[in-house]
Design an enzyme around this catalytic site. Structure first.
Site, PDB file in Angstrom:
ATOM      1  N   ASN A 210       0.797  -1.259  -0.244  1.00  0.00           N
ATOM      2  CA  ASN A 210       0.029   0.029  -0.149  1.00  0.00           C
ATOM      3  C   ASN A 210       1.075   1.251  -0.142  1.00  0.00           C
ATOM      4  O   ASN A 210       2.073   1.067  -0.033  1.00  0.00           O
ATOM      5  CB  ASN A 210      -0.942  -0.066   1.375  1.00  0.00           C
ATOM      6  CG  ASN A 210      -0.085  -0.096   2.577  1.00  0.00           C
ATOM      7  OD1 ASN A 210       0.729   0.732   2.922  1.00  0.00           O
ATOM      8  ND2 ASN A 210      -0.334  -1.146   3.278  1.00  0.00           N
ATOM      9  N   ASP A 280      -4.654  -5.596   4.153  1.00  0.00           N
ATOM     10  CA  ASP A 280      -5.782  -6.493   4.571  1.00  0.00           C
ATOM     11  C   ASP A 280      -6.109  -7.918   4.094  1.00  0.00           C
ATOM     12  O   ASP A 280      -6.629  -8.763   4.721  1.00  0.00           O
ATOM     13  CB  ASP A 280      -7.241  -5.707   4.292  1.00  0.00           C
ATOM     14  CG  ASP A 280      -7.380  -4.431   4.991  1.00  0.00           C
ATOM     15  OD1 ASP A 280      -6.775  -4.411   6.323  1.00  0.00           O
ATOM     16  OD2 ASP A 280      -7.743  -3.413   4.453  1.00  0.00           O
ATOM     17  N   LYS A 290       8.927 -17.431  -9.614  1.00  0.00           N
ATOM     18  CA  LYS A 290       8.431 -16.192 -10.102  1.00  0.00           C
ATOM     19  C   LYS A 290       7.231 -16.403 -11.218  1.00  0.00           C
ATOM     20  O   LYS A 290       7.303 -17.353 -12.000  1.00  0.00           O
ATOM     21  CB  LYS A 290       9.464 -15.336 -10.933  1.00  0.00           C
ATOM     22  CG  LYS A 290       9.051 -14.012 -11.536  1.00  0.00           C
ATOM     23  CD  LYS A 290      10.041 -13.343 -12.143  1.00  0.00           C
ATOM     24  CE  LYS A 290       9.225 -12.043 -12.895  1.00  0.00           C
ATOM     25  NZ  LYS A 290      10.090 -11.808 -14.356  1.00  0.00           N
ATOM     26  N   PHE A 321      -5.175   3.156  14.245  1.00  0.00           N
ATOM     27  CA  PHE A 321      -5.659   4.405  13.205  1.00  0.00           C
ATOM     28  C   PHE A 321      -6.349   3.690  12.239  1.00  0.00           C
ATOM     29  O   PHE A 321      -6.434   2.549  11.939  1.00  0.00           O
ATOM     30  CB  PHE A 321      -4.164   4.570  12.273  1.00  0.00           C
ATOM     31  CG  PHE A 321      -3.170   5.612  12.842  1.00  0.00           C
ATOM     32  CD1 PHE A 321      -2.620   5.534  14.221  1.00  0.00           C
ATOM     33  CD2 PHE A 321      -3.117   6.725  12.401  1.00  0.00           C
ATOM     34  CE1 PHE A 321      -1.606   6.247  14.735  1.00  0.00           C
ATOM     35  CE2 PHE A 321      -2.403   7.936  12.935  1.00  0.00           C
ATOM     36  CZ  PHE A 321      -1.724   7.427  14.037  1.00  0.00           C
ATOM     37  N   LYS A 335     -14.445  -0.009  14.750  1.00  0.00           N
ATOM     38  CA  LYS A 335     -13.237  -0.377  14.965  1.00  0.00           C
ATOM     39  C   LYS A 335     -13.037  -0.320  16.249  1.00  0.00           C
ATOM     40  O   LYS A 335     -12.044  -1.165  17.013  1.00  0.00           O
ATOM     41  CB  LYS A 335     -12.149   0.374  14.095  1.00  0.00           C
ATOM     42  CG  LYS A 335     -11.067  -0.644  13.468  1.00  0.00           C
ATOM     43  CD  LYS A 335     -10.444   0.084  12.365  1.00  0.00           C
ATOM     44  CE  LYS A 335      -9.112  -0.424  12.159  1.00  0.00           C
ATOM     45  NZ  LYS A 335      -8.293   0.455  11.196  1.00  0.00           N
ATOM     46  N   LYS A 339     -12.113  -3.819  18.410  1.00  0.00           N
ATOM     47  CA  LYS A 339     -10.485  -4.334  18.555  1.00  0.00           C
ATOM     48  C   LYS A 339     -10.231  -3.831  19.936  1.00  0.00           C
ATOM     49  O   LYS A 339      -9.113  -3.966  20.220  1.00  0.00           O
ATOM     50  CB  LYS A 339      -9.693  -3.698  17.511  1.00  0.00           C
ATOM     51  CG  LYS A 339     -10.052  -4.055  16.228  1.00  0.00           C
ATOM     52  CD  LYS A 339      -9.023  -3.376  15.264  1.00  0.00           C
ATOM     53  CE  LYS A 339      -9.527  -3.809  13.825  1.00  0.00           C
ATOM     54  NZ  LYS A 339      -8.709  -3.975  12.914  1.00  0.00           N
TER      55      LYS A 339
END
Ligand SMILES: Cc1cc2nc3c(=O)[nH]c(=O)nc-3n(C[C@H](O)[C@H](O)[C@H](O)COP(=O)(O)O)c2cc1C
Length: 389
Positions: A210, A280, A290, A321, A335, A339
């Protein structure tokens, strides 16, 4: 009248080392951040850098003698003026003189008359640093409450390799900020901060990742360091910036490794700040060869481990976050509860990779701090100030 923190006065003593040139950059950094700077040069320092350079950079005359002006006892007036006194670089010679009360030039006399916070930044050849007399002098100064910044290990000017190199001026600046910072809120606390992009391998050369840069995590680490945290463990994936140098840095490659490193460290820490961007999803199957180029490739992804959920039972203050592109608050609240976090920080999409951010914080008890905008460091300082640790 109380002085504004932003215009604090830093008195720098520069001694006769090759590393003296690094202090010129330190002066610039301090000036750029609105500190007032005055500089004392020893006679030997002037063999390495000139008075003109420090005068131009500091915007003040450079001081180099006790005997220039009979109407001003500069060894007293300079220490009255200073909020923080730093000797950088500090030779073995000045360390020896200071540890033994010798005052035979302006710098050593200023040291003896100074009752302000004083930092030494030693720099020397590794054999000098290892010398038992230097060690004894350093220990003596440290026991007396003077702050000693440890030299770095690396290539030295004399072509040797070892410990003795003057740290990078950015790190010296961070130490000055920590000493100068008006809060000790995190004193006694040990903090884990995660940051950067945590990726998952598809094959030996490809990953799912990301756009996280790690800049917010580094800003949080700095804010914790300034607020006098005892120790910071920085567990990170890929970063687009250098990791902090005041922390214990652990590089990981994927979510499993990140969880493993957090679990290894969590029991002797008090706070977990989870600002890494963990993928995620991960490929269901890793290809150890490969994958050949073809017209079309389908990769089956499965849900990755949820690190914070796995740490639900750990008795540590947890800050997560969330980055949402819609229903920010609703999703963050979900969240926070799922959590079992103490706080959740809602970050904006525009913050990715940027030096600035806009964010809000929600607490478990329902308090919130909304729409804080500014540089990541400014906002991280505000976050640390707002949170109840
Ligand atoms: C080229 C050169 C480099 C030096 N580098 C260092 C150094 O890195 N650290 C140190 O402690 N002394 C170093 N010295 C020795 C000091 O300059 C010397 O001990 C001097 O007396 C220090 O004076 P001062 O502490 O008053 O500045 C160096 C000397 C020379 C000639």
């Amino acid at each position: 009248m109380k002085k504004s923190r932003k215009t604090n006065n830093i008195l720098i003593g520069i001694t006769g080392c090759i590393a003296a040139y690094k202090s010129c950059y330190l002066i610039r950094l301090l000036k750029k951040n609105q500190y007032n700077v005055k500089v004392i040069l020893t006679e030997n320092a002037k063999k390495f850098i000139g008075k003109a350079t420090v005068e131009i950079l500091s915007g003040e005359k450079a001081y180099d003698t006790l005997w220039e002006d009979r109407t001003d006892t500069s060894h007293i007036s300079l220490t009255d003026w200073a909020d923080i006194f730093i000797i950088a670089p500090a030779t073995a010679n000045i360390i020896g003189k200071c540890a033994n009360g010798i005052a035979d030039d302006l710098l050593s006399t200023v040291f003896l008359s100074c009752n302000k916070k004083t930092i030494f930044v030693p720099a020397m050849n590794e054999r000098m640093w290892d010398n038992p007399i230097v060690k004894m002098n350093i220990k003596k100064l440290s026991n007396l409450g003077y702050i000693i910044m440890q030299p770095d290990e690396g290539f030295l000017a004399c072509n040797a390799f070892g410990k003795g190199r003057m740290p990078n001026p950015d790190n010296i600046y961070d130490l000055i900020k920590r000493v100068d910072f008006p809060s000790e809120k995190l004193s006694g606390k040990r903090i884990i901060i995660t940051g950067g992009a945590v990726s998952e391998k598809i094959d030996p050369v490809r990953v799912i990742s990301n756009l996280s840069s790690g800049k917010m995590a580094k800003a949080m680490a700095k804010a914790c360091y300034y607020a006098k945290a005892d120790a910071i463990t920085f567990i990170h994936g890929e970063l687009s910036i250098a990791p902090p140098e005041f922390s214990n840095n652990i590089k990981v490659n994927n979510a499993d490794e990140m969880l493993e490193k957090i679990e290894e460290n969590i029991d002797n820490h008090d706070i977990l700040i989870m600002s890494a961007a963990v993928s995620d999803y991960k490929p269901k199957k890793y290809s150890d060869k490969k994958i050949k180029k073809a017209d079309k490739l389908e990769i089956e992804l499965v849900k990755n481990i949820d690190i914070l959920k796995k740490l639900k039972d750990k008795n540590i203050l947890k800050i997560g976050f969330a980055l949402e592109t819609n229903d920010h608050k609703k999703n963050a609240e979900k969240k926070l509860l799922e959590k079992d976090l103490n706080y959740i920080i809602i970050n904006s999409q525009s913050a990715i990779g940027s030096d600035d951010t806009v964010l809000s914080i929600l607490s478990k008890s329902g308090d919130s701090l909304e729409d804080q905008k500014g540089s990541k460091l400014e906002i991280a300082n505000k976050v640390i100030k707002w949170i109840k640790f």
